[in-house]
Design a protein around this motif. Structure first.
Motif, short mmCIF file in Angstrom:
data_model
loop_
_atom_site.label_atom_id
_atom_site.label_comp_id
_atom_site.label_asym_id
_atom_site.label_seq_id
_atom_site.Cartn_x
_atom_site.Cartn_y
_atom_site.Cartn_z
N SER A 109 -2.33 10.03 11.60
CA SER A 109 -2.27 10.63 10.27
C SER A 109 -3.39 11.65 10.05
CB SER A 109 -2.36 9.53 9.21
OG SER A 109 -2.38 10.09 7.92
N THR A 110 -4.57 11.34 10.55
CA THR A 110 -5.70 12.27 10.41
C THR A 110 -5.40 13.60 11.08
OG1 THR A 110 -7.27 10.43 10.37
CG2 THR A 110 -8.15 12.61 10.90
N VAL A 111 -4.88 13.54 12.29
CA VAL A 111 -4.55 14.76 13.04
C VAL A 111 -3.48 15.56 12.32
CG1 VAL A 111 -3.61 15.67 15.20
CG2 VAL A 111 -5.21 13.75 15.25
N GLN A 112 -2.40 14.90 11.92
CA GLN A 112 -1.28 15.60 11.28
C GLN A 112 -1.67 16.19 9.93
OE1 GLN A 112 0.92 16.25 13.49
NE2 GLN A 112 2.70 15.00 13.03
N THR A 113 -2.44 15.45 9.15
CA THR A 113 -2.84 15.94 7.83
C THR A 113 -3.73 17.17 7.95
OG1 THR A 113 -2.72 13.69 6.93
CG2 THR A 113 -3.95 15.31 5.65
N ILE A 114 -4.67 17.14 8.88
CA ILE A 114 -5.55 18.29 9.08
C ILE A 114 -4.73 19.51 9.49
CG2 ILE A 114 -7.36 19.25 10.57
CD1 ILE A 114 -8.61 16.44 10.63
N LEU A 115 -3.80 19.34 10.39
CA LEU A 115 -2.98 20.46 10.86
C LEU A 115 -2.14 21.05 9.72
CD1 LEU A 115 -1.74 19.14 14.34
CD2 LEU A 115 -3.37 20.99 13.92
N CYS B 291 0.83 -1.21 0.00
CA CYS B 291 0.00 0.00 0.00
C CYS B 291 0.86 1.25 0.00
CB CYS B 291 -0.92 0.00 1.22
SG CYS B 291 -2.15 -1.32 1.23
N PHE B 292 1.93 1.24 0.80
CA PHE B 292 2.78 2.42 0.94
C PHE B 292 3.45 2.78 -0.39
CE2 PHE B 292 6.81 4.49 2.29
CZ PHE B 292 6.24 5.61 2.88
N THR B 293 4.09 1.79 -1.01
CA THR B 293 4.78 2.08 -2.27
C THR B 293 3.80 2.48 -3.37
OG1 THR B 293 4.76 -0.29 -2.78
CG2 THR B 293 6.76 0.59 -1.80
N THR B 294 2.63 1.85 -3.39
CA THR B 294 1.63 2.17 -4.41
C THR B 294 1.05 3.57 -4.22
OG1 THR B 294 1.08 -0.18 -4.63
CG2 THR B 294 -0.53 1.39 -5.49
N SER B 295 1.05 4.07 -2.99
CA SER B 295 0.55 5.42 -2.74
C SER B 295 1.55 6.49 -3.18
CB SER B 295 0.24 5.60 -1.25
OG SER B 295 1.42 5.67 -0.48
N VAL B 296 2.79 6.10 -3.39
CA VAL B 296 3.85 7.07 -3.68
C VAL B 296 4.47 6.88 -5.07
CG1 VAL B 296 6.13 7.90 -2.98
CG2 VAL B 296 4.42 7.37 -1.24
N VAL B 297 4.82 5.63 -5.41
CA VAL B 297 5.66 5.38 -6.58
C VAL B 297 5.00 5.72 -7.92
CG1 VAL B 297 6.89 3.58 -7.87
CG2 VAL B 297 7.09 3.70 -5.39
N PRO B 298 3.73 5.35 -8.20
CA PRO B 298 3.15 5.69 -9.50
C PRO B 298 3.21 7.19 -9.80
CG PRO B 298 1.79 4.06 -8.42
CD PRO B 298 2.82 4.49 -7.41
N GLN B 299 2.88 8.04 -8.82
CA GLN B 299 2.96 9.48 -9.01
C GLN B 299 4.41 9.90 -9.24
OE1 GLN B 299 0.37 11.98 -8.89
NE2 GLN B 299 2.04 13.23 -9.70
N MET B 300 5.34 9.29 -8.50
CA MET B 300 6.76 9.59 -8.64
C MET B 300 7.25 9.26 -10.04
SD MET B 300 9.89 8.09 -6.32
CE MET B 300 9.04 8.49 -4.79
N GLN C 111 -2.18 11.61 -0.59
CA GLN C 111 -0.85 11.00 -0.51
C GLN C 111 -0.22 11.19 0.86
OE1 GLN C 111 2.89 12.46 -2.58
NE2 GLN C 111 2.38 10.72 -3.90
N LEU C 112 -0.32 12.40 1.40
CA LEU C 112 0.23 12.66 2.73
C LEU C 112 -0.50 11.83 3.79
CD1 LEU C 112 2.13 14.28 4.60
CD2 LEU C 112 0.30 15.98 4.81
N TYR C 113 -1.83 11.79 3.69
CA TYR C 113 -2.63 11.04 4.68
C TYR C 113 -2.26 9.56 4.68
CZ TYR C 113 -6.69 8.81 6.82
OH TYR C 113 -7.50 8.04 7.60
N ILE C 114 -2.19 8.97 3.50
CA ILE C 114 -1.88 7.53 3.41
C ILE C 114 -0.44 7.26 3.84
CG2 ILE C 114 -1.61 5.59 1.82
CD1 ILE C 114 -3.95 6.71 0.21
N ALA C 115 0.49 8.08 3.37
CA ALA C 115 1.90 7.87 3.71
C ALA C 115 2.14 8.02 5.20
CB ALA C 115 2.78 8.84 2.93
N LEU C 116 1.56 9.05 5.82
CA LEU C 116 1.72 9.23 7.26
C LEU C 116 1.06 8.09 8.03
CD1 LEU C 116 1.12 13.05 7.95
CD2 LEU C 116 3.21 11.74 8.38
N GLY C 117 -0.15 7.69 7.57
CA GLY C 117 -0.86 6.61 8.26
C GLY C 117 -0.11 5.30 8.21
N LEU C 118 0.40 4.95 7.04
CA LEU C 118 1.12 3.69 6.89
C LEU C 118 2.48 3.74 7.58
CD1 LEU C 118 0.24 2.90 3.16
CD2 LEU C 118 -0.66 1.79 5.20
#
Length: 314
Positions: free
Chosen positions: A156-162, A72-81, A100-107
């Motif tokens: 991740s929810t808290v950090q992304t909102i902030l 999940c982590f690599t798929t959330s980042v690598v295709p866009q990269m 992307q930030l929400y998923i990456a931080l969460g994972l």
């Protein structure tokens, strides 16, 4: 930073190594190969852990969670990269950046807790072998895995909102490969000391404390291993923990370098390479580390491959 406040820009530009186009072509090829290996390796780990009844143990239950997380982590980042590396377009939409930030931080947060849970499992296996089956019962396994996943995405929810509540300047060029929290904070037009303090607290809760618990667990494991008189017994006990410890060193080493290092220690270019390492390279290493050092997994993979080949011949 100068500029007009833009609370919700149309999108962001991920700079990456756009100033070195010759390097981008090399990275495009290398990352593509690593991504394919990551997908194949982690999928294989999940399949053999599920299909082989001998691997229906707590260790492989958590390893399957780790492999799914890496997928999940690599798929959330690598295709866009890869899309950004292949040409001059480096854009990512505002919504895409948030996701992307929400998923990456969460994972990432989930992996910190999951690696700690795996250390706890190894502690019980080595230090409490007679009670291991009673302690690590199926209900507890699901509870521990649920705590790791839920707590990771709550954080991740808290950090992304902030982060996305910050008023951003008209300049919206992210000096990184992905929507990474430290890089996004630099785009703010206001004092970010409060958010940086929150990031420090999160780093303590999800990086320092879990790492401390892992080290304590391995301290107890080393003490128990040293008490084993048989050389073969020591080798077997060490082998069950070695793979996990290598993964811990790789993951936490790069994570600490990106999130907790002093700002003056590395240039931004070094930070980009570190981000690239823990988002792309480390997830591809995990299947190799566990298969190369684990006879059970290698045996299960051979059986799965042999079964697949036999079906193909029919």
């Amino acid at each position: 930073m100068k500029g007009t406040n833009v609370s919700n820009p149309a999108g962001f530009i991920l700079l990456g190594f756009s100033d070195q186009p010759q390097l981008e072509m090399v990275l495009l090829l290398v990352i593509s190969v690593i991504y394919i290996l990551t997908l194949m390796g982690n999928t294989a780990i999940i399949l053999v852990s599920y299909l082989n009844s001998k691997l229906h143990t707590p260790m492989y239950f958590f390893l399957s969670n780790l492999s799914f997380l890496d997928l999940c982590f690599t798929t959330s980042v690598v295709p866009q990269m890869l899309w950004n590396l292949k040409g001059p377009e480096k854009n990512i939409s505002y919504t895409g950046c948030v996701i992307q930030l929400y998923i990456a931080l969460g994972l990432g947060s989930t992996e910190c807790i999951l690696l700690t849970v795996m250390a706890y499992d190894r502690f019980n296996a080595i230090c409490r072998p007679l009670h291991y089956g009673v302690i690590m019962h199926p209900k507890l396994l699901w509870q521990l895995a649920s705590v790791a996943w839920i707590s990771g995405f709550v954080e991740s929810t808290v950090q992304t909102i902030l982060v996305f509540q910050l008023p951003l300047c008209s300049h919206h060029m992210v000096d990184d490969f992905m929507c990474e929290e430290p890089a996004l904070i630099k785009l703010a037009c206001v004092d970010t000391i409060f958010l940086e303090n929150k990031l420090s607290v999160a780093s303590v809760l999800y990086v320092i404390i879990p790492l401390g618990l892992i080290l304590v667990s391995y301290g107890c494991i080393v003490r128990s291993v040293l008490r084993i008189k048989s050389v073969e017994g020591r080798r077997k006990a060490s082998g069950t923990c070695g793979s996990h410890m290598i993964v811990v060193v790789l993951f936490y080493g790069t994570l600490i370098s990106v999130y907790i290092k002093p700002k003056s220690k590395y240039t931004q270019k070094h930070s980009k390479f570190l981000t690239l390492f823990y988002t792309v390279v480390t997830p591809s290493f995990n299947p190799l580390i566990y298969t190369l050092r684990n006879k059970e997994v290698k045996w299960a993979l051979k059986r799965l491959l042999a079964s697949y080949l036999r079906q193909g011949e029919m």
